[in-house]
Enzyme design. Structure first.
Site, PDB file in Angstrom:
ATOM      1  N   TRP A   1     -17.565  18.449 -25.443  1.00 46.30           N
ATOM      2  CA  TRP A   1     -16.278  19.068 -25.735  1.00 46.30           C
ATOM      3  C   TRP A   1     -16.505  20.294 -26.607  1.00 46.30           C
ATOM      4  O   TRP A   1     -17.137  20.218 -27.659  1.00 46.30           O
ATOM      5  CB  TRP A   1     -15.376  18.072 -26.454  1.00 46.30           C
ATOM      6  CG  TRP A   1     -14.863  17.006 -25.561  1.00 46.30           C
ATOM      7  CD1 TRP A   1     -15.579  15.964 -25.043  1.00 46.30           C
ATOM      8  CD2 TRP A   1     -13.542  16.872 -25.059  1.00 46.30           C
ATOM      9  NE1 TRP A   1     -14.770  15.186 -24.254  1.00 46.30           N
ATOM     10  CE2 TRP A   1     -13.510  15.716 -24.250  1.00 46.30           C
ATOM     11  CE3 TRP A   1     -12.371  17.604 -25.216  1.00 46.30           C
ATOM     12  CZ2 TRP A   1     -12.361  15.286 -23.604  1.00 46.30           C
ATOM     13  CZ3 TRP A   1     -11.229  17.172 -24.584  1.00 46.30           C
ATOM     14  CH2 TRP A   1     -11.232  16.021 -23.786  1.00 46.30           C
TER      15      TRP A   1
ATOM     16  N   TYR B   1     -23.461  20.524 -22.756  1.00 44.58           N
ATOM     17  CA  TYR B   1     -22.520  19.531 -22.257  1.00 44.58           C
ATOM     18  C   TYR B   1     -21.746  18.958 -23.436  1.00 44.58           C
ATOM     19  O   TYR B   1     -22.329  18.630 -24.466  1.00 44.58           O
ATOM     20  CB  TYR B   1     -23.238  18.385 -21.532  1.00 44.58           C
ATOM     21  CG  TYR B   1     -22.286  17.225 -21.284  1.00 44.58           C
ATOM     22  CD1 TYR B   1     -21.439  17.253 -20.191  1.00 44.58           C
ATOM     23  CD2 TYR B   1     -22.175  16.181 -22.190  1.00 44.58           C
ATOM     24  CE1 TYR B   1     -20.517  16.240 -19.991  1.00 44.58           C
ATOM     25  CE2 TYR B   1     -21.257  15.165 -22.004  1.00 44.58           C
ATOM     26  CZ  TYR B   1     -20.430  15.191 -20.898  1.00 44.58           C
ATOM     27  OH  TYR B   1     -19.500  14.195 -20.714  1.00 44.58           O
TER      28      TYR B   1
END
Length: 737
Positions: free
Chosen positions: A97, A95
């Site tokens: 960016w 999880y």
């Protein structure tokens, strides 16, 4: 990106970008920084003693090994865990960016791999707006319509007279969108607000939550009391007969329940003033202006990242409904303006190429912010959105494309949690805290070291991402790594489908390509393709307003549910069936200061904290802490001092920055400084300034189990000892070949 004659690189913004992101200045130096992971590395204790729970993660040294050896070790461990414990025992975290590219998206690659391996325990929702995406379907039928369909900036500029911005419209966040932004339009739209004399009421303890170029009336509320102000405004509208009863009757259900709550609880402007610190006369005056003008009520995502975070969103919708302007151009409700660059954007709505992940055979999941609870409490049950769920027994954590030691709370507790699995695997380009708390670290490439196709939500262009430099050291892209693992585990053909990475790009592009799009060869040679334009002006719920019977919402009633029988039926005392005032974290005399741990302006979350833009913002090499001059004077703190920020959970060092653009009694410390822990007799001390050593690892409520890490109670003092050095920008100690 431009290659200079001497072989160096220079960042060159896209020629059509009117407001390039300042974060581009971090990119070049991050490519070859000394924190890059050069070779696969295995924690020494894992090599010597094998897999198993340990308190040595984050404290042991690492041994560099070859790719064949590490992939053999990892394949054997994956097989062992699957055989002994089942696929549910594998947590595919991944999880956060990751790459801007559509193919080399770490989460997609890892989930595709694990799905073909037999499945994994996954996560749902996000730290950013995980509370809202659970609540909004109960109130308005779905979350996506609100998050992506609120009035566009051109619609606002043409129609809105007053914006009441709870949490502001922080411009620092609008440069980013998952997948990237070619043309940054929001800064120009914010400038247009001032040019058109749109009135803005900024409701935030921080004046910086709205650009200084946008004139505003500042309401510096006590943190966590936005709902009190909303209820005081709603009560004023109600008793003054300023609410739109016809709209409430036709388009909403449950208003009578809320009205009784407001009146019986005496949640009037005088009560609100005592709670939130805004004068009662100012509250009443604002309510009257809202009723007299085309008003847009906005709530940032930050307000739902607190204890009882459902309530600001629900109460904001209540205010907008009482004004009767939902569905009108530039009026009604908005959620996330200034939280992400695509909220209010009027760019294309074309779906972009993507890598198929397949189906996960394992149905077990957790709300994303419950990772520490998952690892610490296998077999425990918990509530989530009307269901009772059970945490599985996780034996292997596999993380790619994210940094939980950035976005999670109570990092001392997270360190303990990371000690429980048998094995932790991390794909990382840099020696972040997450890599240092792993057993197996696999070095990955950065976007400029590989080829890909780039594009973000509502982006104006699809970008041909050419490789600009050779990979650092022995770094490989995630697809290459996982293909090697799949080969050892017997499903390489299914994972790669016989394609190289370049062939995958061509395949995904050709599958996506519309008739008017160029061939892949022409697209690649041109460097990109401009996408068809999207709608210029749009308004949230306009079709619903035009005919709620033919275009009902996806709620049980088909209407806006200001009171929800479904939510009420869950019986959650921390999230009743209508907007309500629930006490925030109680005051503590030991920790009188209210910390706001918001997003940074000098990096994307924790990405490229090593870059020059991020480093230039630091004070004595540590993250800056903003505080009011009066609070600093009371503690003998001067600008530039190193300060200790602490509570029962831990402490961190930061550099003092004094400003009168913050409410007295409040301090602000952005997230994203790479966690640099030192064990002390008083607990963990982050010498670099990561505020998540201070924030509590608690859910917003039993409804959403969302992240509540925006606020914390702390004390601040001048640090008089010699500060320990920041070491996280060096490779980990004990790294051996």
């Amino acid at each position: 990106m431009r290659v200079d004659p001497d072989g160096g690189l220079t960042v060159v913004p896209h020629p059509s970008d009117p407001a390039p992101s300042p974060l581009l200045g971090n990119v070049v130096e991050g490519l070859r920084h000394r924190t890059r992971v050069a070779r696969p590395a295995v924690r020494r204790g894992w090599l010597d003693h094998g897999p198993g729970p340990t308190d040595r993660r984050g404290r042991d040294g690492f041994v560099e090994v070859g790719w064949d050896e590490v992939l053999d070790l990892l394949a054997a461990e994956l097989n062992r865990v699957r055989t002994e414990h089942g696929n549910e025992a594998i947590f595919g975290g991944s999880y956060g960016w990751a790459s801007a590219g559509r193919f080399h998206h770490a989460q997609s690659q890892l989930h595709r791999f694990l799905n073909q391996f037999g499945g994994f325990t996954g996560s749902r929702n996000s730290y950013s707006n995980g509370t809202s995406v659970v609540l909004l379907p109960h109130v308005v039928g779905d979350a996506e319509t609100v998050l992506r369909g609120a009035s566009s900036w051109p619609t606002i500029a043409a129609n809105t007279e007053l914006i009441v911005a709870f949490g502001g419209i922080p411009a620092k966040n609008v440069h980013v969108v998952p997948g990237g932004v070619t043309r940054h339009g929001t800064p120009g739209h914010l400038t247009a607000l001032a040019e058109r004399n749109v009135e803005v009421a900024l409701v935030s303890p921080l004046r910086t939550d709205l650009p200084a170029t946008v004139p505003a009336t500042w309401y510096p509320v006590e943190p966590g009391t936005d709902v009190a102000l909303m209820l005081g405004l709603a009560h004023t509208l109600l008793v003054g007969g300023l609410h739109d009863r016809a709209f409430l009757d036709r388009y909403c259900v449950g208003f009578d329940t809320v009205a009784r709550y407001l009146v019986d609880g005496r949640y009037d402007a005088d009560w609100a003033a005592r709670v939130c610190g805004i004068p009662a006369d100012d509250i009443r005056a604002l309510a009257r202006r809202m009723a007299a003008r085309r008003t847009l009520v906005t709530v940032t995502w930050s307000l739902q990242r607190i204890r009882h975070g459902e309530q600001p969103v629900w109460a904001g919708l209540l205010l907008a409904a009482m004004l009767g302007q939902i569905g009108l151009p530039g009026g009604g409700f908005g959620h996330g303006y200034g939280s992400m660059g695509d909220v209010g954007d009027n760019g294309p709505t074309v779906r972009l190429p993507y890598l198929p992940q397949g189906t996960n055979p394992v149905r077990t999941f957790i709300p994303v912010a419950r990772i520490a609870d998952l690892l610490l409490h296998p077999g425990a049950t918990y509530d989530y959105n009307g269901r009772s769920l059970t945490y599985p027994d996780i034996r292997l954590v596999y993380w790619a494309g994210g940094n939980p030691f950035h976005h999670h709370q109570d990092l001392a507790r997270l360190r303990t949690a990371f000690g429980r699995p048998d094995t932790v695997v991390v794909h990382e380009p840099h020696w972040t805290a997450t890599a240092r708390h792993a057993d197996i670290v696999l070095p990955t490439t950065l976007p400029l070291e590989r080829e890909d196709v780039g594009g973000g939500r509502r982006d104006t262009h699809l970008i041909a991402m050419h490789r600009a430099v050779e990979p650092y050291g022995e770094a490989r892209d995630d697809h290459h790594i996982l293909a090697g693992l799949a080969d050892r585990l017997g499903f390489a053909d299914r994972f790669t489908e016989g394609r190289t990475a370049r062939q995958w790009l061509e395949h995904l592009y050709d599958r996506w390509r519309a008739d008017d799009a160029p061939t892949f060869a022409d697209f690649w040679a041109a460097g990109g393709h401009e996408l068809p334009t999207g709608p210029s002006d749009f308004t949230l719920f306009d079709r619903f307003r035009a005919d709620p019977d033919r275009s009902p919402l996806k709620t049980p009633s088909g209407r806006i549910e200001l009171a929800s029988e479904t939510v009420a039926g869950f019986g959650y005392d921390d999230c009743p069936g209508h907007p309500a005032w629930l006490e925030p974290e109680p005051a503590d005399r030991r920790y009188p200061m209210h910390l706001i741990a918001n997003q940074p302006s000098t990096r994307l979350h924790s990405q490229l904290d090593v870059g020059p833009v991020s480093r230039a913002s630091k004070v004595d090499g540590r993250e800056p802490l903003s505080l009011h001059p009066d609070d600093a004077a009371a503690r003998g703190i001067a600008a530039g001092d190193v300060v200790r920020v602490f509570n029962d959970r831990g402490a961190c060092l930061a550099g003092a920055v004094l400003t009168d653009g913050i409410r007295p009694g409040v301090v602000q410390l952005a997230t994203g400084a790479w966690f640099d822990p030192v064990d002390t007799p008083d607990g963990v001390l982050c010498v670099h300034g990561n505020p998540n050593v201070l924030t509590a690892d608690i859910p917003t409520s039993r409804l959403s189990q969302g992240c509540a890490g925006q606020h914390a109670r702390v004390q601040v003092e001048r640090y008089t000892a010699t500060p320990p050095p920041v070491t996280v920008f060096d490779p980990p100690a004990g790294l051996a070949r």
